[in-house]
Write an enzyme that holds these catalytic residues in place. Structure first.
Site, PDB file in Angstrom:
ATOM      1  N   VAL A  96       0.840  -1.192   0.000  1.00 25.16           N
ATOM      2  CA  VAL A  96       0.000   0.000   0.000  1.00 25.16           C
ATOM      3  C   VAL A  96       0.878   1.245   0.000  1.00 25.16           C
ATOM      4  CG1 VAL A  96      -1.669   1.337   1.351  1.00 25.16           C
ATOM      5  CG2 VAL A  96      -1.954  -1.137   1.084  1.00 25.16           C
ATOM      6  N   HIS A 100       4.373 -11.954  25.988  1.00 23.61           N
ATOM      7  CA  HIS A 100       4.528 -11.947  24.544  1.00 23.61           C
ATOM      8  C   HIS A 100       3.210 -11.468  23.935  1.00 23.61           C
ATOM      9  CE1 HIS A 100       8.393 -14.327  24.650  1.00 23.61           C
ATOM     10  NE2 HIS A 100       8.002 -14.258  25.910  1.00 23.61           N
ATOM     11  N   PRO A 101       3.232 -10.711  22.853  1.00 24.06           N
ATOM     12  CA  PRO A 101       2.061  -9.912  22.459  1.00 24.06           C
ATOM     13  C   PRO A 101       0.912 -10.665  21.816  1.00 24.06           C
ATOM     14  CG  PRO A 101       3.864  -9.580  20.901  1.00 24.06           C
ATOM     15  CD  PRO A 101       4.418 -10.403  22.031  1.00 24.06           C
ATOM     16  N   GLN A 102       1.116 -11.915  21.432  1.00 24.18           N
ATOM     17  CA  GLN A 102       0.118 -12.599  20.631  1.00 24.18           C
ATOM     18  C   GLN A 102      -1.261 -12.624  21.299  1.00 24.18           C
ATOM     19  OE1 GLN A 102       0.022 -16.562  17.863  1.00 24.18           O
ATOM     20  NE2 GLN A 102       1.053 -16.795  19.805  1.00 24.18           N
ATOM     21  N   HIS A 151       8.969  -7.223  19.497  1.00 20.73           N
ATOM     22  CA  HIS A 151       7.601  -6.977  19.936  1.00 20.73           C
ATOM     23  C   HIS A 151       7.296  -5.483  19.915  1.00 20.73           C
ATOM     24  CE1 HIS A 151       8.008 -10.892  22.544  1.00 20.73           C
ATOM     25  NE2 HIS A 151       7.794 -11.172  21.268  1.00 20.73           N
TER      26      HIS A 151
END
Length: 550
Positions: free
Chosen positions: A224, A525-527, A487
């Site tokens: 994009v 952890h961000p998941q 992260h």
């Protein structure tokens, strides 16, 4: 030729983009939804499915492998920040860890933006909605059991996946005073918790697998260029690709390109700091000086430890550890989330206050908030495994250092300019030194592990670290070898760039739904956090447009 029109255009087919697209389509099948992903569809690539080639994905053609600027606090080294360059984003190349932050992290978020939907209680229904938790006997208020993402623990999944050092490592942490936390994945994350993961039967669960994209128009290889903002009300009306293709939006454009690409796209679209846009000849649409600021990233020290008598079969690579189940997920048993004593924190925060004044981040002083995590891996990353070594990762959970993301060019194909500013604050230095020393103490200073672990293996030219090494020695090692933990967050922060409904301030029909919006550091952890954020975002979007439903 007429411009194709869609109800919603989602820019970024990573974790959050897949969730939002899937949920919008499921709830209202009449919607026309376009999902644009710059990377490829790697669903037929066998390397993304199973553990053995896991580490080879880093630096591959499925990884953006962003380079930071030279970092002054880490010996002017350039760090690589890995990010998935494929449908599914990071879920296509990550290690599958599943952990929530502590409830104090989310409550700080809610307090910062004045909206309790982003506190722990506000997000809890969406944590539950996203997961299918392995333990049906777990607290039904804290966990979901019918969600798309299957979450399990290492020990529960397969009786043959029993690592020999599992109990000695747990006992070592208990020996030095950490508490056992029997409820992983809830709002209380401190202590020794069992590592949770999303691997199932040795195979990865990418976001597009967990959340069906049936009925969603998905275009990969779609870089994009910008969002077109038109009219006196400054309305996001279309998306222009780098190759000249254009797609119009009837309702909203949703940016989900991640904490490094989303601020770049905002700036390319004329939304950002005026001086940066002027420098690159981009017409200013909305002056938003905080776009690209507040970059938060986890930062870690990795270490190698040599095993005593490795022929006993203690780590992967040993000929005695051959059962396939041992390599059907990330080779870790425990995550140790540690609080840091006030006697260490308060002097460090005071030094930062002398430097930063009222802008000092004092959130580390919130009682009960874990600030550093240690994982002990039964294999070294980035080198052959022969059963003689284990590796540790000691990571800042709530870094107070802040960096920036900017643009180096008006070209959409140029990478963003990333200055992560790792290890900048006195607080981060005190916390990471404390965590690294605790790791050394658990491995080298306990009766539980003394017969298993011989010594740390230092990098060439540096002394081995022990529990008795000085702060100066730990600091020197961190500056020389500390690494990004991949992260990034915070670069279109809620309350500064977007409002609490994730709408870009000053622009109609434009939202951001990815890690960019996090205004504060979230531990873990961000998941798991991002799945919950995307679930709540989809709900907010649907409610905002409900009056337009057929």
């Amino acid at each position: 030729m007429a411009t194709p029109e869609f109800d919603y255009i989602i820019v970024g087919g990573g974790l959050t983009g897949c969730v939002v697209a899937s949920r919008l389509k499921q709830r209202n099948p009449s919607l026309d939804i376009l999902l644009l992903e710059a990377g490829v569809d790697a669903s037929n690539n066998p390397d993304v499915k199973t553990y053995p080639p896991l580490f080879s994905l880093l630096g591959s053609d499925l990884d953006w492998a962003y380079a930071t600027t030279a970092q002054p606090h880490t010996a002017d080294r350039v760090h690589t920040v890995h990010a998935g360059k494929a449908l599914g984003g990071g879920t296509t190349i990550n290690f599958g860890g599943w952990s929530r932050g502590d409830s104090t992290d989310y409550d700080l978020w809610a307090e910062t933006v004045g909206d309790q939907r982003w506190g722990y209680e506000g997000l809890l229904p969406y944590f539950c909605r996203s997961e299918s938790f392995f333990d049906r006997g777990a607290d039904h208020r804290e966990h979901g059991f019918e969600g798309p993402v299957r979450v399990t623990s290492v020990s529960a999944r397969d009786p043959d996946r029993q690592y020999p050092l599992r109990e000695p490592i747990r006992d070592a942490w208990l020996e030095i005073g950490e508490q056992f936390n029997s409820s992983p994945g809830t709002g209380r994350s401190s202590g020794v918790v069992e590592f949770l993961e999303t691997w199932q039967g040795g195979e990865r669960q990418a976001a597009y697998q967990a959340y069906s994209l049936d009925g969603v128009h998905c275009i990969t290889g779609a870089t994009v260029h910008k969002v077109e903002v038109t009219g006196p009300e400054r309305t996001a009306s279309a998306v222009l690709l780098a190759d000249g293709r254009r797609f119009a939006s009837r309702r909203e454009v949703i940016l989900a390109a991640g904490a490094l690409r989303t601020p770049q796209l905002l700036m390319l679209s004329g939304i950002g700091p005026a001086e940066v846009l002027a420098e690159h000849g981009i017409a200013l649409i909305v002056e938003s000086p905080e776009v690209g600021k507040n970059l938060i990233d986890h930062f870690a020290l990795y270490q190698l430890y040599k095993l005593r008598e490795p022929d006993r079969g203690l780590a992967l690579g040993s000929p005695k550890l051959t059962h396939p189940a041992l390599t059907q997920g990330f080779p870790v048993d425990w995550a140790v989330n540690q609080q840091v004593p006030k006697t260490i924190l308060e002097p460090a925060v005071q030094k930062d206050k002398e430097r930063f004044g009222p802008n000092t981040d004092e959130s580390v002083l919130i009682p009960g908030r874990p600030l550093v995590e240690t994982l002990i891996l039964y294999t070294p990353i980035g080198m052959p495994a022969d059963g003689t070594l284990i590796m540790t990762s000691t990571m800042l959970l709530s870094a107070t250092s802040r960096g920036t993301v900017s643009i180096s060019s008006a070209s959409p194909t140029a990478p963003p300019e990333i200055n992560s500013n790792y290890y900048d604050t006195e607080t981060d230095r005190a916390v990471l030194i404390y965590g690294a020393r605790r790791t050394a103490r658990a491995l080298l200073g306990t009766s539980a592990l003394k017969e298993y672990v011989e010594a740390e293996v230092p990098p060439p030219g540096m002394p081995a670290l022990t529990p008795n090494s000085s702060d100066k020695e730990f600091d020197a090692r961190i500056r020389a070898t500390g690494m990004a933990h991949h992260h990034p967050a915070g670069t279109a922060a809620m309350g500064k760039v977007v409002d609490s409904e994730m709408r870009v301030m000053g622009v109609e029909n434009l939202r951001v739904v990815d890690a960019s919006v996090l205004p504060v550091g979230i531990g873990g952890h961000p998941q798991a956090t991002l799945y919950a954020v995307a679930e709540q975002a989809a709900e907010i979007i649907l409610q905002a447009n409900m009056d337009e439903w057929p």
